[in-house]
Design a protein around this motif. Sequence first.
Motif, PDB file in Angstrom:
ATOM      1  N   LEU A 160      -5.932 -15.738  27.561  1.00 53.20           N
ATOM      2  CA  LEU A 160      -7.169 -15.127  27.074  1.00 53.20           C
ATOM      3  C   LEU A 160      -8.400 -15.958  27.445  1.00 53.20           C
ATOM      4  N   GLN A 197     -16.678 -19.232  31.198  1.00 53.05           N
ATOM      5  CA  GLN A 197     -15.324 -19.717  31.480  1.00 53.05           C
ATOM      6  C   GLN A 197     -15.353 -20.882  32.465  1.00 53.05           C
ATOM      7  N   GLN A 212     -13.154 -12.701  33.402  1.00 50.39           N
ATOM      8  CA  GLN A 212     -13.632 -11.373  33.771  1.00 50.39           C
ATOM      9  C   GLN A 212     -14.798 -10.927  32.894  1.00 50.39           C
ATOM     10  N   LEU A 213     -14.760 -11.323  31.626  1.00 51.33           N
ATOM     11  CA  LEU A 213     -15.808 -10.900  30.694  1.00 51.33           C
ATOM     12  C   LEU A 213     -17.037 -11.796  30.779  1.00 51.33           C
ATOM     13  N   LEU A 214     -16.810 -13.102  30.766  1.00 50.45           N
ATOM     14  CA  LEU A 214     -17.911 -14.070  30.799  1.00 50.45           C
ATOM     15  C   LEU A 214     -17.577 -15.161  31.821  1.00 50.45           C
ATOM     16  N   PRO A 215     -17.661 -14.851  33.104  1.00 46.41           N
ATOM     17  CA  PRO A 215     -17.234 -15.806  34.126  1.00 46.41           C
ATOM     18  C   PRO A 215     -17.982 -17.133  34.102  1.00 46.41           C
ATOM     19  N   THR A 258      -8.155 -14.512  33.807  1.00 48.13           N
ATOM     20  CA  THR A 258      -7.668 -13.145  33.650  1.00 48.13           C
ATOM     21  C   THR A 258      -8.493 -12.361  32.639  1.00 48.13           C
ATOM     22  N   VAL A 259      -8.903 -13.001  31.540  1.00 44.48           N
ATOM     23  CA  VAL A 259      -9.636 -12.294  30.483  1.00 44.48           C
ATOM     24  C   VAL A 259     -11.067 -12.822  30.353  1.00 44.48           C
ATOM     25  N   LEU A 260     -11.200 -14.067  29.849  1.00 47.07           N
ATOM     26  CA  LEU A 260     -12.549 -14.619  29.661  1.00 47.07           C
ATOM     27  C   LEU A 260     -13.294 -14.717  30.989  1.00 47.07           C
TER      28      LEU A 260
END
Length: 450
Positions: A44, A58, A52-55, A48-50
């Motif tokens: 998460l 991350q 994609q949402l907040l590159p 893969t997740v963070l």
Amino acid sequence: MAQTDLFKILSALVLLLLAAHLTGRLFRRFRQPPVVGEILGGLLLGPTVLGQLLPQVQHWIFPKQGPVAVCLELVYQLGMLLLMFLAGVEMRTVFSRKDGRTVGLIAVVGMVVPFAFGLVATSVLDTSDLLGPAGNRTALTLVLACSIAITSIPVISRIMLDLGIARTPFARIVLSVAVLEDIVLNVVISVAVGIVAGSTTNGFGLASELGIGSANASAVYHSLASVGFLALVALVGLLLRRRLTASGGGPVAPLAVRVSAVLASAAACLYLGVAPMYGAFVVGLISGLTAGAAGTASGPAADEAIKAIRSFATGFFVPVYFAVVGLKLDLIRQFDPAFFVAFLAVACVVKAVSVYAGARLARRPAADAVHLAVAMNARGGPGIVLATVALDTGIGSPSVFTSLVLTAVVTSLLAGWWLERAINQGSLDRDDELPPARLPDRPLSSTAGR
């Protein structure tokens, strides 16, 4: 170190630790291996997740280079060493003479056949796309063969403990076979890592000092080094156990000395060109034997030292290790669904058929043989460690790493579901002595779900 870097390091560790424990506890609540939840926690927070949402966020918290990356890699490596130490400790007191024939047949057939199949298949098929930066086909062949043959002791032991079958003859056979498999396959993995390390150490290590350069000579050297290291440490452990038994106890190595032994053995393995995790694993084996030395006053003290190591390792280092594994997974750019599905299917079928054949040769009932075949397909922690070693040493590509981790996760979940189903249908008995809720906290359950 700059205050910004220190802030990033502390923030990254806090996030990884909280994510690992929260998701691990959630999975444990639903009677699933906590290691799957810990990996999910890191997933998460990863690309893969963070990512994609907040590159930008991350990349800022989890940079790939610099002091933060170095610190996380250090904690990650220490977590793997302590995990392997605990895995070695857990391998004591699982054998029974009356199961000797069954354990021997299942271990030989269930390990040799999948390993041989992996060697042949990898040699015949084109694996150029699966090679890592090291570009060593021999090492990749050994890793893939091991990944087909390996079984997870911690995961399957925790599953059986939760289901209330940890004291049955069925559980004893599974764990005994898994112990033998893990010892042999750890030697093979160490050889694979040594072959690659021998060509990338830039003059460091015994192999370099001896002038060993050819592939064949390197394979022979690292095989002998791995077996020799195991024999030497085993001899030291045997002598120590006899001395403790003869003297009735005495001063026991405190916690600091045992941790130092793990680190020293890992450093010695690096110099020998052997996988450092192998050194931690062997020290764990010997620690388990000396801690269980019968008739000594030092036994309880030794157990307390191991318990203390287990406590802080499973509370911090090991969860962070699995969370970092999830952090390294990139299911968007580094996942080959076709290879994963094919590898998962082949690995499960070959391993299951081999274990089933071994069980039937040992004259186990057909239903029992099926349960053994499914249980020993759980790859769990050892399968994940194998994947991370392949990635870190450049043996396999990132897509190989992703597929091996997901294979370990899927097979562990499948084993738990199947055994619970078998119990509910009455084809697998629970423990006769104690109900599941009152089972004691044995060493085998200590690294739950790993």
